[in-house]
Design a protein around this motif. Structure first.
Motif, PDB file in Angstrom:
ATOM      1  N   GLY A  68      10.633  15.261  24.497  1.00 12.10           N
ATOM      2  CA  GLY A  68      10.307  16.510  25.188  1.00 12.10           C
ATOM      3  C   GLY A  68      10.530  16.450  26.690  1.00 12.10           C
ATOM      4  N   LEU A  69      10.549  15.240  27.262  1.00 16.10           N
ATOM      5  CA  LEU A  69      10.811  15.096  28.698  1.00 16.10           C
ATOM      6  C   LEU A  69      12.197  15.602  29.069  1.00 16.10           C
ATOM      7  CD1 LEU A  69       9.180  11.610  29.401  1.00 16.10           C
ATOM      8  CD2 LEU A  69       8.370  13.836  30.199  1.00 16.10           C
ATOM      9  N   LEU A  70      13.086  15.693  28.071  1.00 16.60           N
ATOM     10  CA  LEU A  70      14.416  16.254  28.314  1.00 16.60           C
ATOM     11  C   LEU A  70      14.319  17.715  28.769  1.00 16.60           C
ATOM     12  CD1 LEU A  70      16.315  14.795  25.228  1.00 16.60           C
ATOM     13  CD2 LEU A  70      16.661  14.159  27.616  1.00 16.60           C
ATOM     14  N   GLY A  71      13.189  18.351  28.498  1.00 15.01           N
ATOM     15  CA  GLY A  71      12.964  19.731  28.931  1.00 15.01           C
ATOM     16  C   GLY A  71      12.995  19.883  30.446  1.00 15.01           C
ATOM     17  N   LEU A  72      12.841  18.779  31.167  1.00 19.36           N
ATOM     18  CA  LEU A  72      12.902  18.837  32.633  1.00 19.36           C
ATOM     19  C   LEU A  72      14.288  19.267  33.130  1.00 19.36           C
ATOM     20  CD1 LEU A  72      10.885  15.604  33.567  1.00 19.36           C
ATOM     21  CD2 LEU A  72      10.191  17.974  33.950  1.00 19.36           C
ATOM     22  N   ALA A  73      15.345  18.916  32.374  1.00 19.32           N
ATOM     23  CA  ALA A  73      16.710  19.247  32.809  1.00 19.32           C
ATOM     24  C   ALA A  73      16.939  20.756  32.897  1.00 19.32           C
ATOM     25  CB  ALA A  73      17.741  18.585  31.899  1.00 19.32           C
ATOM     26  N   PRO A  74      16.686  21.538  31.819  1.00 17.82           N
ATOM     27  CA  PRO A  74      16.902  22.979  31.961  1.00 17.82           C
ATOM     28  C   PRO A  74      15.962  23.628  32.968  1.00 17.82           C
ATOM     29  CG  PRO A  74      16.034  22.468  29.780  1.00 17.82           C
ATOM     30  CD  PRO A  74      16.367  21.168  30.434  1.00 17.82           C
ATOM     31  N   LEU A 181      13.473  27.753  28.141  1.00 16.81           N
ATOM     32  CA  LEU A 181      13.942  26.740  27.200  1.00 16.81           C
ATOM     33  C   LEU A 181      13.260  25.399  27.480  1.00 16.81           C
ATOM     34  CD1 LEU A 181      16.019  25.971  24.967  1.00 16.81           C
ATOM     35  CD2 LEU A 181      17.596  25.443  26.818  1.00 16.81           C
ATOM     36  N   GLY A 182      13.189  25.015  28.746  1.00 13.91           N
ATOM     37  CA  GLY A 182      12.522  23.762  29.122  1.00 13.91           C
ATOM     38  C   GLY A 182      11.058  23.761  28.737  1.00 13.91           C
ATOM     39  N   ILE A 183      10.375  24.876  28.981  1.00 15.49           N
ATOM     40  CA  ILE A 183       8.951  24.995  28.626  1.00 15.49           C
ATOM     41  C   ILE A 183       8.777  24.921  27.113  1.00 15.49           C
ATOM     42  CG2 ILE A 183       6.970  26.569  28.637  1.00 15.49           C
ATOM     43  CD1 ILE A 183       8.026  27.517  31.440  1.00 15.49           C
ATOM     44  N   LEU A 184       9.675  25.582  26.377  1.00  8.02           N
ATOM     45  CA  LEU A 184       9.617  25.551  24.909  1.00  8.02           C
ATOM     46  C   LEU A 184       9.815  24.133  24.384  1.00  8.02           C
ATOM     47  CD1 LEU A 184       9.452  27.244  22.268  1.00  8.02           C
ATOM     48  CD2 LEU A 184      11.944  27.367  22.353  1.00  8.02           C
ATOM     49  N   ILE A 185      10.752  23.405  24.976  1.00 13.19           N
ATOM     50  CA  ILE A 185      10.991  22.014  24.569  1.00 13.19           C
ATOM     51  C   ILE A 185       9.740  21.179  24.818  1.00 13.19           C
ATOM     52  CG2 ILE A 185      12.303  19.907  25.131  1.00 13.19           C
ATOM     53  CD1 ILE A 185      14.711  21.844  25.731  1.00 13.19           C
ATOM     54  N   PHE A 186       9.129  21.361  25.989  1.00  8.42           N
ATOM     55  CA  PHE A 186       7.871  20.674  26.312  1.00  8.42           C
ATOM     56  C   PHE A 186       6.808  20.983  25.268  1.00  8.42           C
ATOM     57  CE2 PHE A 186       7.020  18.876  30.703  1.00  8.42           C
ATOM     58  CZ  PHE A 186       8.318  18.496  30.912  1.00  8.42           C
ATOM     59  N   TYR A 187       6.669  22.266  24.958  1.00  2.00           N
ATOM     60  CA  TYR A 187       5.617  22.721  24.052  1.00  2.00           C
ATOM     61  C   TYR A 187       5.831  22.190  22.637  1.00  2.00           C
ATOM     62  CZ  TYR A 187       2.881  25.831  21.087  1.00  2.00           C
ATOM     63  OH  TYR A 187       2.023  26.321  20.136  1.00  2.00           O
ATOM     64  N   ALA A 192       3.212  17.850  26.912  1.00  2.53           N
ATOM     65  CA  ALA A 192       2.100  18.093  27.844  1.00  2.53           C
ATOM     66  C   ALA A 192       1.009  17.056  27.676  1.00  2.53           C
ATOM     67  CB  ALA A 192       1.551  19.503  27.656  1.00  2.53           C
ATOM     68  N   THR A 193       0.859  16.517  26.456  1.00  2.00           N
ATOM     69  CA  THR A 193      -0.211  15.521  26.213  1.00  2.00           C
ATOM     70  C   THR A 193       0.020  14.244  27.018  1.00  2.00           C
ATOM     71  OG1 THR A 193       0.993  14.659  24.291  1.00  2.00           O
ATOM     72  CG2 THR A 193      -0.666  16.375  23.881  1.00  2.00           C
ATOM     73  N   LEU A 194       1.265  13.964  27.387  1.00  2.00           N
ATOM     74  CA  LEU A 194       1.552  12.788  28.224  1.00  2.00           C
ATOM     75  C   LEU A 194       0.888  12.894  29.583  1.00  2.00           C
ATOM     76  CD1 LEU A 194       5.372  12.214  27.555  1.00  2.00           C
ATOM     77  CD2 LEU A 194       3.479  10.806  26.733  1.00  2.00           C
ATOM     78  N   PHE A 195       0.806  14.141  30.106  1.00  2.00           N
ATOM     79  CA  PHE A 195       0.243  14.357  31.424  1.00  2.00           C
ATOM     80  C   PHE A 195      -1.268  14.575  31.396  1.00  2.00           C
ATOM     81  CE2 PHE A 195       4.632  15.990  31.426  1.00  2.00           C
ATOM     82  CZ  PHE A 195       5.182  15.122  32.364  1.00  2.00           C
ATOM     83  N   LEU A 196      -1.806  14.801  30.209  1.00  2.98           N
ATOM     84  CA  LEU A 196      -3.250  15.073  30.079  1.00  2.98           C
ATOM     85  C   LEU A 196      -4.050  13.829  29.731  1.00  2.98           C
ATOM     86  CD1 LEU A 196      -3.013  18.440  28.105  1.00  2.98           C
ATOM     87  CD2 LEU A 196      -3.428  18.138  30.541  1.00  2.98           C
ATOM     88  N   ARG A 197      -3.351  12.714  29.553  1.00  4.38           N
ATOM     89  CA  ARG A 197      -4.061  11.474  29.204  1.00  4.38           C
ATOM     90  C   ARG A 197      -4.779  10.887  30.390  1.00  4.38           C
ATOM     91  NH1 ARG A 197       0.628   8.633  25.526  1.00  4.38           N
ATOM     92  NH2 ARG A 197       0.478  10.061  23.814  1.00  4.38           N
TER      93      ARG A 197
END
Length: 197
Positions: A68-74, A181-187, A192-197
Motif C-alpha cells: 500500500g505504500l506504493l500509493g504515495l507515488a500517485p 487513487l493513492g488514498i484508495l490504495i492506502f485504504y 494506515a495501520t503502519l502509521f497508527l502503531r
C-alpha cells in the motif's frame, strides 16, 4: 494452452480495469507524449508481472500493508500537478522540457505500479501454480493486452465527440484522480495501520 489464454485475459482485465481511466488522464495531459505513456505503461506492467513471477518462484509475498505504500507515488504526482495548475505552470518551455525528459516515463511507470500494487497479491499465487512456460505465455498475453489498453484509451481521447471534452478538461481532473487513487490504495491495503502503531 487455451485455458492459460483465458485465465490471462480475465486476470489482466479484472486487475487493470481502473488503469484505463488513469491512461485517459495521461493521454489528455499535454505534458505527456504518446511514446512516454507507452514506454511508462509497459515498464509498469512489466515490473508488476516480473515481481509477481519472481515472488511466485521464491514463495515470497510482501504483506499488503507494505504494498500500500506504493500509493504515495500517485499522491505525489497528483499534488505536484495540482501545484503546477494552481501556479499556472503551463508554458511552452515547460511543455517542451517535459516532453523531452525521462521524468514523464518514470511518472507513468510509478503510477502504473502503484495502481497495480494489489495485482501482485493476485498474480503471485496464480503464478505459483503454473509452469515456467505458462508464466511466460501469460507475460506475452499481458504485453498484447497492454497494447489493447493503450489503444482503447488513446482512441477515446482522440474520439471526434468524446475526445474534445476529455482533452479540454482531462488535465484538470488527473491530479484529483491520482490523489484519490493513492488514498484508495492506502485504504484497500490497510497501510494506515503502519502509521497508527
Amino acid at each position: 494452452m487455451l485455458g492459460v489464454f483465458g485465465v490471462a485475459i480475465v486476470m489482466f482485465a479484472s486487475t487493470n480495469i481502473d488503469d484505463i481511466f488513469v491512461l485517459l488522464g495521461f493521454f489528455a495531459d499535454r505534458k505527456f507524449r504518446l511514446r512516454q505513456i507507452v514506454i511508462g505503461q509497459y515498464l509498469g506492467i512489466g515490473a508488476l508481472y516480473g515481481f509477481s513471477a519472481l515472488a511466485s518462484f521464491l514463495v515470497f509475498v510482501i504483506p499488503a500493508t507494505y504494498i500500500g505504500l506504493l500509493g504515495l507515488a500517485p499522491i505525489y504526482f497528483g499534488v505536484r500537478r495540482l501545484w503546477e495548475l494552481w501556479n499556472g505552470i503551463e508554458t511552452d518551455e515547460d511543455h517542451a522540457k517535459a516532453s523531452a525528459g525521462h521524468g514523464n516515463i518514470v511518472a507513468v511507470a510509478l503510477v502504473t505500479i502503484a495502481n497495480g500494487g494489489d495485482n501482485i497479491s493476485i498474480y503471485t499465487p496464480l503464478f505459483a501454480t503454473r509452469s515456467a512456460y505458462e508464466i511466460l505465455a501469460i507475460g506475452c498475453i499481458f504485453a498484447i493486452l497492454t497494447a489493447v489498453w493503450l489503444g482503447a484509451a488513446h482512441s477515446l481521447v482522440n474520439h471526434p465527440t468524446l475526445g474534445a471534452p476529455i482533452r479540454r478538461h482531462g488535465h484538470r481532473i488527473v491530479p484529483f484522480v491520482l490523489i484519490a487513487l493513492g488514498i484508495l490504495i492506502f485504504y484497500e491495503a490497510g497501510t494506515a495501520t503502519l502509521f497508527l502503531r
